[in-house]
Design a protein around this motif. Sequence first.
Motif, PDB file in Angstrom:
ATOM      1  N   GLY A 180       0.729  -1.204  -0.021  1.00 13.60           N
ATOM      2  CA  GLY A 180       0.168  -0.068   0.062  1.00 13.60           C
ATOM      3  C   GLY A 180       0.857   1.322  -0.031  1.00 13.60           C
ATOM      4  O   GLY A 180       0.329   2.422  -0.452  1.00 13.60           O
ATOM      5  N   PHE A 181       1.913   1.217   0.354  1.00 12.17           N
ATOM      6  CA  PHE A 181       2.847   2.369   0.536  1.00 12.17           C
ATOM      7  C   PHE A 181       3.249   2.899  -0.800  1.00 12.17           C
ATOM      8  O   PHE A 181       3.561   4.100  -1.029  1.00 12.17           O
ATOM      9  CB  PHE A 181       4.286   2.228   1.286  1.00 12.17           C
ATOM     10  N   LEU A 182       3.058   2.091  -2.018  1.00 14.01           N
ATOM     11  CA  LEU A 182       3.205   2.606  -3.186  1.00 14.01           C
ATOM     12  C   LEU A 182       2.173   3.886  -3.747  1.00 14.01           C
ATOM     13  O   LEU A 182       2.610   4.607  -4.412  1.00 14.01           O
ATOM     14  CB  LEU A 182       3.065   1.358  -4.334  1.00 14.01           C
ATOM     15  N   ILE A 183       1.249   3.771  -2.962  1.00 17.25           N
ATOM     16  CA  ILE A 183       0.244   4.767  -3.467  1.00 17.25           C
ATOM     17  C   ILE A 183       0.669   6.126  -2.813  1.00 17.25           C
ATOM     18  O   ILE A 183       0.142   7.179  -3.273  1.00 17.25           O
ATOM     19  CB  ILE A 183      -1.276   4.434  -3.031  1.00 17.25           C
ATOM     20  N   ASP A 184       1.421   6.142  -2.024  1.00 13.35           N
ATOM     21  CA  ASP A 184       1.875   7.295  -1.364  1.00 13.35           C
ATOM     22  C   ASP A 184       2.817   7.965  -2.210  1.00 13.35           C
ATOM     23  O   ASP A 184       3.150   9.167  -1.975  1.00 13.35           O
ATOM     24  CB  ASP A 184       2.735   7.232   0.168  1.00 13.35           C
ATOM     25  N   PHE A 185       3.488   7.352  -3.271  1.00 12.94           N
ATOM     26  CA  PHE A 185       4.420   8.061  -4.191  1.00 12.94           C
ATOM     27  C   PHE A 185       3.519   9.070  -4.934  1.00 12.94           C
ATOM     28  O   PHE A 185       4.082  10.005  -5.526  1.00 12.94           O
ATOM     29  CB  PHE A 185       5.088   7.137  -4.962  1.00 12.94           C
ATOM     30  N   LEU A 186       2.201   9.210  -4.742  1.00 13.02           N
ATOM     31  CA  LEU A 186       1.571  10.403  -5.336  1.00 13.02           C
ATOM     32  C   LEU A 186       1.142  11.395  -4.472  1.00 13.02           C
ATOM     33  O   LEU A 186       0.517  11.124  -3.646  1.00 13.02           O
ATOM     34  CB  LEU A 186       0.192   9.750  -6.210  1.00 13.02           C
ATOM     35  N   SER A 187       1.950  12.415  -4.307  1.00 11.06           N
ATOM     36  CA  SER A 187       1.887  13.220  -3.529  1.00 11.06           C
ATOM     37  C   SER A 187       0.523  13.938  -2.952  1.00 11.06           C
ATOM     38  O   SER A 187      -0.362  14.184  -3.983  1.00 11.06           O
ATOM     39  CB  SER A 187       2.920  14.459  -3.293  1.00 11.06           C
ATOM     40  N   HIS A 188       0.115  14.592  -1.942  1.00 16.34           N
ATOM     41  CA  HIS A 188      -0.896  15.254  -1.626  1.00 16.34           C
ATOM     42  C   HIS A 188      -1.168  16.254  -2.500  1.00 16.34           C
ATOM     43  O   HIS A 188      -2.181  16.516  -3.080  1.00 16.34           O
ATOM     44  CB  HIS A 188      -1.189  15.492  -0.208  1.00 16.34           C
ATOM     45  N   ALA A 189      -0.147  17.214  -2.737  1.00 18.15           N
ATOM     46  CA  ALA A 189      -0.220  18.144  -3.719  1.00 18.15           C
ATOM     47  C   ALA A 189      -0.653  17.674  -4.969  1.00 18.15           C
ATOM     48  O   ALA A 189      -1.421  18.580  -5.854  1.00 18.15           O
ATOM     49  CB  ALA A 189       1.006  18.812  -3.457  1.00 18.15           C
ATOM     50  N   ALA A 190      -0.084  16.978  -5.436  1.00 21.65           N
ATOM     51  CA  ALA A 190      -0.295  16.552  -6.995  1.00 21.65           C
ATOM     52  C   ALA A 190      -1.868  15.612  -6.871  1.00 21.65           C
ATOM     53  O   ALA A 190      -2.358  16.143  -8.022  1.00 21.65           O
ATOM     54  CB  ALA A 190       0.809  15.344  -7.261  1.00 21.65           C
ATOM     55  N   VAL A 191      -2.222  15.400  -6.078  1.00 25.51           N
ATOM     56  CA  VAL A 191      -3.652  14.946  -6.061  1.00 25.51           C
ATOM     57  C   VAL A 191      -4.522  15.917  -5.926  1.00 25.51           C
ATOM     58  O   VAL A 191      -5.611  15.833  -6.528  1.00 25.51           O
ATOM     59  CB  VAL A 191      -3.888  13.784  -4.776  1.00 25.51           C
ATOM     60  N   VAL A 192      -4.221  16.963  -5.040  1.00 20.12           N
ATOM     61  CA  VAL A 192      -5.113  18.006  -4.827  1.00 20.12           C
ATOM     62  C   VAL A 192      -5.338  18.753  -6.446  1.00 20.12           C
ATOM     63  O   VAL A 192      -6.376  19.063  -6.772  1.00 20.12           O
ATOM     64  CB  VAL A 192      -4.623  19.092  -3.953  1.00 20.12           C
ATOM     65  N   GLY A 193      -4.154  18.850  -7.151  1.00 20.59           N
ATOM     66  CA  GLY A 193      -4.170  19.600  -8.299  1.00 20.59           C
ATOM     67  C   GLY A 193      -5.008  18.670  -9.535  1.00 20.59           C
ATOM     68  O   GLY A 193      -5.667  19.127 -10.168  1.00 20.59           O
ATOM     69  N   PHE A 194      -4.630  17.471  -9.279  1.00 20.74           N
ATOM     70  CA  PHE A 194      -5.284  16.483 -10.307  1.00 20.74           C
ATOM     71  C   PHE A 194      -6.957  16.395  -9.981  1.00 20.74           C
ATOM     72  O   PHE A 194      -7.417  16.739 -11.041  1.00 20.74           O
ATOM     73  CB  PHE A 194      -4.705  15.173 -10.121  1.00 20.74           C
ATOM     74  N   MET A 195      -7.100  16.428  -8.836  1.00 27.03           N
ATOM     75  CA  MET A 195      -8.716  16.463  -8.608  1.00 27.03           C
ATOM     76  C   MET A 195      -9.407  17.920  -8.899  1.00 27.03           C
ATOM     77  O   MET A 195     -10.553  17.756  -9.677  1.00 27.03           O
ATOM     78  CB  MET A 195      -8.919  16.154  -7.046  1.00 27.03           C
ATOM     79  N   ALA A 196      -8.620  18.990  -8.545  1.00 34.76           N
ATOM     80  CA  ALA A 196      -9.116  20.228  -9.014  1.00 34.76           C
ATOM     81  C   ALA A 196      -9.276  20.338 -10.684  1.00 34.76           C
ATOM     82  O   ALA A 196     -10.404  20.674 -11.082  1.00 34.76           O
ATOM     83  CB  ALA A 196      -8.546  21.277  -8.523  1.00 34.76           C
ATOM     84  N   GLY A 197      -8.398  19.995 -11.438  1.00 36.49           N
ATOM     85  CA  GLY A 197      -8.379  19.906 -12.874  1.00 36.49           C
ATOM     86  C   GLY A 197      -9.193  18.976 -13.429  1.00 36.49           C
ATOM     87  O   GLY A 197     -10.101  19.443 -14.131  1.00 36.49           O
ATOM     88  N   ALA A 198      -9.380  17.787 -12.716  1.00 39.42           N
ATOM     89  CA  ALA A 198     -10.397  16.836 -13.220  1.00 39.42           C
ATOM     90  C   ALA A 198     -11.998  17.407 -12.932  1.00 39.42           C
ATOM     91  O   ALA A 198     -12.792  17.289 -13.792  1.00 39.42           O
ATOM     92  CB  ALA A 198     -10.386  15.480 -12.482  1.00 39.42           C
ATOM     93  N   ALA A 199     -12.104  18.100 -11.694  1.00 34.98           N
ATOM     94  CA  ALA A 199     -13.409  18.940 -11.594  1.00 34.98           C
ATOM     95  C   ALA A 199     -13.692  19.774 -12.388  1.00 34.98           C
ATOM     96  O   ALA A 199     -15.047  19.556 -13.096  1.00 34.98           O
ATOM     97  CB  ALA A 199     -13.337  19.695 -10.119  1.00 34.98           C
ATOM     98  N   ILE A 200     -12.847  20.544 -12.998  1.00 32.45           N
ATOM     99  CA  ILE A 200     -13.138  21.683 -14.121  1.00 32.45           C
ATOM    100  C   ILE A 200     -13.205  20.861 -15.439  1.00 32.45           C
ATOM    101  O   ILE A 200     -14.187  21.305 -16.091  1.00 32.45           O
ATOM    102  CB  ILE A 200     -11.904  22.433 -14.193  1.00 32.45           C
ATOM    103  N   THR A 201     -12.667  19.744 -15.787  1.00 29.48           N
ATOM    104  CA  THR A 201     -12.755  19.301 -16.715  1.00 29.48           C
ATOM    105  C   THR A 201     -14.060  18.485 -16.955  1.00 29.48           C
ATOM    106  O   THR A 201     -14.935  18.620 -17.997  1.00 29.48           O
ATOM    107  CB  THR A 201     -11.660  18.103 -17.176  1.00 29.48           C
ATOM    108  N   ILE A 202     -14.412  17.738 -16.020  1.00 28.23           N
ATOM    109  CA  ILE A 202     -15.848  17.186 -15.742  1.00 28.23           C
ATOM    110  C   ILE A 202     -17.078  18.224 -16.044  1.00 28.23           C
ATOM    111  O   ILE A 202     -18.056  18.266 -16.689  1.00 28.23           O
ATOM    112  CB  ILE A 202     -15.921  16.594 -14.496  1.00 28.23           C
ATOM    113  N   ALA A 203     -16.741  19.440 -15.235  1.00 29.32           N
ATOM    114  CA  ALA A 203     -17.831  20.514 -15.355  1.00 29.32           C
ATOM    115  C   ALA A 203     -17.866  20.777 -16.712  1.00 29.32           C
ATOM    116  O   ALA A 203     -19.007  21.494 -17.304  1.00 29.32           O
ATOM    117  CB  ALA A 203     -17.432  21.659 -14.293  1.00 29.32           C
TER     118      ALA A 203
END
Length: 660
Positions: A203-226
């Motif tokens: 499970g530690f492998l998913i930690d390689f995707l940093s919190h900051a990168a996830v925040v940016g990815f989620m925000a970008g995906a939200a804009i794209t979905i909208a």
Amino acid sequence: MCSVPMSNRISDDMGADNTEDPSSLPHGRGDSPYIHKVGVPPKPRLLKEIADTLKETFLPDDPLRPFKKQPRRKKFVLGLQTVFPILEWGRDYNLSKFKGDLIAGLTIASLCIPQDIGYSKLAHLDPQFGLYSSFVPPLIYAFMGSSRDIAIGPVAVVSLLLGTLLQDELDPIKNKLEYQSLAFTATFFAGVTQATLGFFRLGFLIDFLSHAAVVGFMAGAAITIALQQLKGLLGIKKFTTKTDIVSVMKSVFAAAHHGWNWQTVLIGVTFLLFLLFAKYIGKKNRKLFWVPAIAPLLSVIISTFFVYITHAEKDGVQIVRHIKKGVNPSSIDQIYFTGDYLVKGFKIGVVAGMIALTEAVAIGRTFAAMKDYQIDGNKEMVALGTMNIVGSMTSCYVATGSFSRSAVNYMAGCCSAVSNIVMSAVVLLTLIVITPLFYYTPNAILASIIISAVLGLVDLDAVILIWKIDKFDFVACMGAFFGVVFASVEVGLLIAVSISFAKILLQVTRPRTAALGRIPRTSVYRNMQQYPEATRVPGVLIIRVDSAIYFSNSNYIKERILRWILDEEEMLAEHKQPKIQNLVLDMSPVTDIDTSGIHALEELYRSLQKKSIQLNLANPGQVVLDKLHASEFANLVGEDQIFLRIADAIVMCAPKFEQV
């Protein structure tokens, strides 16, 4: 040069009457202050060392602890409870808890039904597949999951990601059946990926995707979905299949003169404002949490009734039309286990599975922390993987934890995963009885529901906090965001992963070093940049290395230390002060060292010898000290030059300064 006096070598065979407690000795006794010798650790056994390393890597939580010293029958029961946590907490379940779960389950069901129909469109699948995915997976999770609050089902980001990746391989309209089969194949391998990571405790492998990168990815995906929902919100029939903002806006403005339907716009915008107002009320008053939860279903009912009585579909308002009635059909025979689509399904499944896993584990940990209980990340992965494997065989696509539904579930007072079972039961009732009633539901209302749901994924507070804390993290956040918005979901994900790895590599290959000075009136040595009042030790340079010394950074550390010496000598020459005679390396933060690190220290030692500078080491840890002795470096530098504390080294190198 530093040389340790004979008082450092206290004889082990001194009589008990003559033995003096070192703690009672004065700091200085004449010219021979007491210096505690650095202990040489016993050489560890190879097999034990390997076993300990593997245990700390894969079993840091010691999952086998409850099984120790238990009878065979008890071990069997504990084993079942480990796989099916419901058998553990179910023993204490009562009517009072069920009331809370019933209310929570009914509440999230009212939210998930309209969302599921909308999210299935993001994945380019028929509406019933979204409902299927909120029936079987939550049931499986309720028995195997360890989170009490997470609500399972399709989510916007994973639906968009899956739809985008699948659409690159097959046309969802021209090759509808093959597209569905590839979706089930991807879901199967998403489950296999998740379950494998959990079973092998990776499970530690998913930690390689940093919190900051996830925040940016989620925000970008939200804009794209909208932006994607503008098709349904404006009633546009011809719309781009691309997801980047430039292509979408071109498509929107190209249809502005003849492609927009004013009735659709009226319905969509009106109910979007209603949904946003309902969310505002829910945020203002937490007791009214049910208002934003029930608002989507209420919007569907009202808009469907309006279209039915006015027959607005005849004026160009696009509607859902037929939703297949009945329980999930089997889809085992539709999964590709051979052929070209097997590899494609595997690749898509791994990506979708990892993103779904990251989101679910983050949500589970968030709500577990709020209720002060622990979740087992590896159990969660096995549960999520199993539910997606079973889901792929029952016409479901990738399901995971939904933040919006989990938040509603939490605020509605859920007590256990039974709320997921209640939600599944309501979805089942919907599939069997209610689906024909969605015939006249306008697509615009589904677009409004999705837009209002994904706006919560844009976390501006988190972005501002990231900017304040770490500028490199902010770059990762913005890189992922702009990658998704201006290119595609895949590009954004690739940027997020790349920047996360780049940060790790940068921190490993370029560790921090610091010059230390003594805090006045103490024997404490700290970074002189952090503590400007700290004073230098005449003739001594103290450097702290804030990292393990490995092949990836050993050469840099050696060169950086030599540069510290060069800069210090220039400064001393400018102020006409004594030259450096001793270098003290604070090894406290150095957790490990490899062969390349030892070679770098040897080269550093030889370079210092040419400059007539003595190398001293302070407080090396057990692992590091063991390797220094194994490599004979301790003998090279001299065991008398290895000290327990920086202060001890200074006593020997500059005794007059330490006594000040």
